[in-house]
Every structure is written in C-alpha cells, then in structure tokens.
Design a protein around this motif. Structure first.
Motif: not given
Lengths: 327, 351
Positions: B36, B40, B43-44, B96, B98, B109, B327, B330-331
C-alpha cells in the motif's frame, strides 16, 4: 436520609466495602491491602478478590487494566499519589486510552486510590498535590473529595464508573469526622457543590483547602463580605458551569489550591472564567496556590509555601477593594 | 505420511492445513499493507509493524487456545486477530483510517483488538501490555473457569520493569498466563546481544524464567508445530492452575522494524532490514529469508503428504483474493466524521 458519623478515610473504605458486597467483580489490590487472614476485607471477600501485592506499581496498575479489560472492576490502593509516578505510563497512557483507541469496543472500569498532600513533615517526595498532571488526560477521571460524605459517595461512583478513575484522598483530612449517609450513597461526577452561598465573591477550593476557604468565608462574613464557596469535587470532569454562574452573580473570583501555581485546578479555572466570563468580572481573578517550590521538611518553610486562611482572607479583601464599593 | 520424520504433534491433517492457511493469510495481508505504501501513497499514516517471519509462531500459539481464552499483544499486532478469525477487510479499513475499520479508525495499525474473539488489545509502549495479560489472567483465576491468557511481546520488552514485575506476581499467584516472548533478534535497530545480559552470555532469553521460579522454554518459532507443542504444554499447565510459563519463540523478522518515520508530506516506505542497513549482515539476512517459515511449512506438509500442490495453490489464490477484497473495500470505505474524534473519550454507562 439517615446518617452516621465516621472519619473521612473510614467513609472511603465503607464505600469500597459496600461496592464489593454489591458486585463480586469489584476487586481490591495494593501493597497494604489484605495480606493477613484476619483482615476484614479478606474475611468478607476472600483472598482471591483482596490481594496484597509486591512493591510493583507498574504491575499493580497494569494488572488492574488487564483485569478490567477482562470484565472485573479493580480498585488499586496505590497508597500515595507519588507512587503513581513510578507507573506513569499505566496511569495516563494505557487504561485511559483503550476505550477511545478501540472505537468503544473495550472498557476499563478501574479505580486508583491514593492519598496526596501530606504536608505534615513528609518533605519533598511524599507531599505533592500532583493532580494537575492528571486532570487534563483524556479518558481519566479525577475525584478530590473534601468531606467524609463525599469521600464515600465519590468512591462508590468511581467504582461504578466504566472508566479509569483516579480517586485522590487528602492525607490531612484522613481523620476528619462527619456525617455520612447510611447505605448506598452516590455523588455524581462533574457536579460542583456550593458549600456556602454568598453574593460578594466566589471562592473555589478543593480537598483540604475547602475547610480553609469556609473558615476564611466565616472570617470575612464578620466584616460583611459574603463569599460563595464552591467545591468542584471532581476535577475531571470539571464543572466550570457552576463556577461561571457564581462569578456572574458575584463578579469576583478567588481560587484556592494546594498545588503549585502552574499545575493547579486554579490555573485551569482562571483560564476558563477569563475566556467565558470576562464581562462578568469586576476585578482580576486571584489565585491562592502553593508556591512554586518543593515542600521543605521544616515546619516554617513548609507552611510558607502553602495556602492558609489568612492568605485567602487577604486575597478576597484585595479583589473586593479593587472593585470598589460592593453592590 | 510420506516423510517419516514429520511429527504432526497430534494434529489431524485438516488442522495442519488450516495452520498453513492462516500463515498464508497473515503473510498476504501484511504484503498488501506493505504494498500500500507504494501503490497508494498517503493511505497509511504513522507507523506500521509487520510480523513477517513470525507467522508460524503466531498460528502455533493461537492454535493452543480454546474459546474463552484471551490474549494481549504489541503494536506488531496484525497476525493474532487473523489467526483468531477477525474480518481482514475491517482490519485493512482500520489501517487505512476508515470508519468501517475494526476500531472505527481510532486505533490504526498499532491498536487492533477483537474482544469478542479474546483479543483484548495492545499497548504501543514496549512491555506495557505484559501486566495487562497478567491482570486478565488474574480475572480468569477469580472466575475459576480455567481460561488462559497469552501475553505476546518481543525480546526488547523483556528488559522492561513491567516484564519483571509481572512475571514475579504471576509466578507468586500461580496465574493462568503464558508469556510468549517472540525473540526476533532485534530491539528495533539494536541487536539482542547488545542489550540483553542473557543473550550476551550466549544463553537463551528464557533463562529469565529462572529468576521467577517458573518454567522457561525456547522453541523454534519458525516451526508452527514446535510452537504449538510448547504452547500446548504451557497452556495445559496454566489451565491446571500450576502457574505461568515463559516461552521464548525464536523468530526472524523479515521486514524492517517498521515503515519509515517522516513528517507529513514525505512518502512513507519500508526501509531495508536493520541487519543490512545497520550491521551489513547480508548473508545473515539472506539465510533468514531462505528459512522463511511460510514456504518451509508448506514444504514440510507437502513432503509429509498432508498438502498437495493444487490445494496449496488454492490456499494462496484464496488469500490473494481475500486480501485484494480487503484492500478494495478499505479504499472505498468512508472516513469517519471529524467530530467522531470526541466520541468514546469516556465510556458511558450501558443503557
């Protein structure tokens, strides 16, 4: 409501006793808890629920967090407030974080009971009024009882609360006697009490300084100055609304606090009232706090840095004079 | 069984395959966390810590539990809930940030939990979750229902006072707790022998158990069955009321301690492993990669005739599909409302 007379500390233990009898999930642990078969708590609730611990504050408090996560309601008798500092992470950065960090999925109902403010010749490391370190910590509640009845009622509420509660009892009040309600007695958190009504000046005090403020109010009343004395009882949550409403009536605010000036409830209340009640003030807010020094062993030096009745009276006279003739 | 040396430790073939499936799922989940950062960016946020290399230790430990048992862990916490059956899509959504995440985006995390499955939570502060496991074990002892608690932590944590205080009380009170010390040879970027007296003396970290008069065992954490065996004995001892055990599980972390640490705006990434970046120990790290417990266990199961090539491929494909779904969902998931930050500060009384 029927009452009985008991001591401040006796009222604390009465609440723990009643809550342990009411709810078998309530546990008691600490370095001076139980530890002998004839201890009344051990006899009533057994050695599983009443456990003497090694001198291991991090484990004691951390274990309370774990037991609470697992559904128990532990009360840690941490003895002295300064001993909490050995385990500061567990006090301010573990149990109090879990409910929020988990998005509400876990709860940590636990009580940390500790004495504070032992300004009776205990010198530098056992005398602090260190609640300022804890009152702004999200997720942690802080209770500062000033009477035997509140000591009982706040402890019972603390044990039933679903959050970590720091219950700080004042050492200098330990043997004070007072009427305490029989049976179940709960004092709500976040609700200040007006100990004495008065129209001329608002005095806010906590713990040991509450009787000091009341004595000062009596002295001032002889001169025709009527002080309203407010005891917040819990400083997290802190009932600023009751203080603000009083200041709107009196126009004057004197804050009495045993803590050092920049780590006190007084400093927080002064800021809140200055921001939200500026238009109501007829004189500057005055803080009568502990001076910014450690507590010296020798009595004259110890007394010098602490608030006392004379300092409170003088502060009130100053704000009244500043604002001219009373309405 | 075609491999006469293979010892299933009493586990039926379907459970052996299930252990492998969980290892693959954990690895795939964390590979997607790692990817990720590149795929992306942004995102994290903050810090993630991967357990790659410790999958065998995680699933072997969790396999020794029964419903009602509980565990606590550290910020390196993705593997345990997967082994316990948590929803990986919700876990990825949590990482992520959310609203649909495991903890609504409040924890991220480092602070996963799943109390309904026994995962009580984590402390992100090294060693400070050890007393939580100990206290949960005290609660189990009081309940008297023979439940057991596992406390997971790393080698660095065993230098904390919280570790020593907890082991002393657990042994003294005969608490039903098993301390699982995942020794991955590094405390962040410091080698264990640089900061541990036992390691410096060439002794296992399990030696510390002697100070608290409890059993201490060291096990190959790259072998899920060896871990399962050691944990089963320790859990049985705890369940019988005989007290705690310290299990040192030797693993080798295959990623760096965590992703890079940088101010906002600077893309985060997974840096080179400390064995190489700090100590230049390329061969040591390559050897660890060759000993990767996931292919190692697959090879053992294949050699033993427990797992065929086709089922192994299907396990890998299923895990890839599951984590792709994690993924993707979550995105697409919504962020929390900003003002939700002020919820859950205090727990309200249940209605």
């Amino acid at each position: 409501m029927s009452t009985h007379e008991t001591t401040y500390i006796g009222a604390v233990m009465e609440a723990i006793d009643q809550e342990m009898a009411r709810d078998e999930r309530v546990l008691l642990l600490g370095q001076s808890v139980g530890g002998r078969p004839d201890d009344p708590f051990v006899q009533r609730y057994g050695e599983n629920r009443v456990r003497v611990t090694p001198i291991s504050e991090t484990a004691e408090i951390g274990m309370a967090v774990g037991a609470a996560l697992a559904g128990m309601r532990p009360v840690v008798d941490a003895t002295m407030a300064e001993f909490l500092l050995v385990a500061m992470d567990q006090v301010v950065n573990e149990g109090n974080r879990f409910h929020h960090m988990s998005g509400g999925r876990v709860r940590v109902p636990m009580v940390l009971k500790a004495g504070y403010g032992f300004t009776a010749g205990w010198a530098g490391q056992h005398t602090g009024s260190i609640y300022g370190m804890f009152m702004g910590v999200p997720g942690l509640k802080v209770a500062l009882p000033s009477t035997p009845a509140d000591a009982k009622g706040l402890m019972a509420t603390a044990i039933r609360d679903d959050n970590p509660v720091l219950f700080l009892h004042h050492y200098l009040l330990t043997l004070d006697r007072g009427e305490v309600p029989d049976g179940e007695h709960l004092v709500p958190f976040g609700q200040a009490v007006i100990r004495r009504p008065g129209a001329d000046v608002t005095l806010v005090a906590t713990g040991w300084t509450v009787p000091m403020a009341l004595a000062a109010a009596a002295t001032l009343a002889a001169d025709g100055i009527e002080a309203e004395v407010i005891d917040p009882r819990t400083i997290a949550p802190l009932d600023t609304a009751t203080v603000l409403a009083s200041v709107r009536r009196t126009g004057r605010l004197v804050l009495v606090d045993q803590a050092t000036r920049h780590a006190s409830v007084a400093a927080v209340l002064a800021a809140e009232v200055a921001e939200a009640g500026f238009d109501a003030l007829r004189a500057p807010i005055v803080q009568v706090t502990g001076l910014d020094a450690g507590i010296a062993y020798s009595r004259p030096m110890e007394e010098h840095v602490l608030p006392d009745e004379a300092k409170v009276v003088a502060a009130v006279r100053r704000v009244v004079e500043h604002s001219g003739t009373r309405v | 069984m075609t491999d006469p040396a293979f010892d299933p430790r009493g586990l039926a073939p379907d459970r052996l395959v299930e252990l492998y499936r969980q290892m693959v799922r954990i690895r795939e989940f964390e590979e997607r966390v790692k990817r990720t950062f590149a795929e992306h960016p942004g995102v994290i946020r903050g810090h993630t810590h991967l357990a790659d290399g410790a999958e065998a230790s995680i699933v072997g430990s969790v396999a020794a539990l029964r419903p009602g048992d509980q565990l606590t862990a550290t910020y390196r916490c993705h593997g345990y809930p997967i082994a316990l059956g948590s929803d990986t899509a919700a876990m990825m959504a949590e990482i992520y940030g959310r609203a649909t995440g495991t903890c609504g985006g409040y924890g991220g995390s480092m602070h996963l939990c799943d109390p309904e499955r026994g995962f009580l939570g984590t402390s992100g502060i090294v060693g400070q979750g050890i007393p939580h496991a100990t206290g949960a074990a005290w609660a189990a002892q009081i309940r008297g229902d023979r439940d057991v608690v596992l406390g997971f932590f790393g080698d660095g944590a065993s230098k904390q006072g919280a570790f020593h205080e907890s082991l002393n009380i657990a042994a003294l009170w005969k608490l039903p707790v098993v301390y699982v010390l995942e020794n991955n040879s590094f405390s962040a970027g410091v080698r264990t022998e640089q900061e541990d007296a036992n390691a410096a003396a060439g002794e296992p970290l399990a030696t510390k158990a002697k100070a608290y008069s409890m059993p201490g065992v060291t096990v190959d954490g790259g072998d899920p069955l060896a871990v399962y065996d050691a944990l089963s004995a320790a859990v049985a001892r705890a369940r019988a009321g005989e007290g705690p055990t310290l299990v040192e599980s030797r693993v080798y972390r295959l990623s760096a301690h965590g992703n890079s640490i940088a101010p906002p705006g600077v893309p985060l990434h997974y840096p080179e492993h400390e064995a190489i970046s700090r100590f230049g120990a390329v061969e040591e790290y390559e050897a660890a990669k060759r000993g990767d417990p996931v292919p190692r266990f697959r090879a053992a199961l294949v050699a033993a005739g427990v797992l065929g090539d086709a089922p192994a491929r299907s396990i890998a494909a299923d895990a890839a599909e599951e984590m792709q779904h994690a993924v993707d969902t979550a995105l697409a998931a919504p962020f929390p409302e900003p003002a939700a930050a002020l919820e859950h500060v205090y727990a309200e009384a249940p209605a």
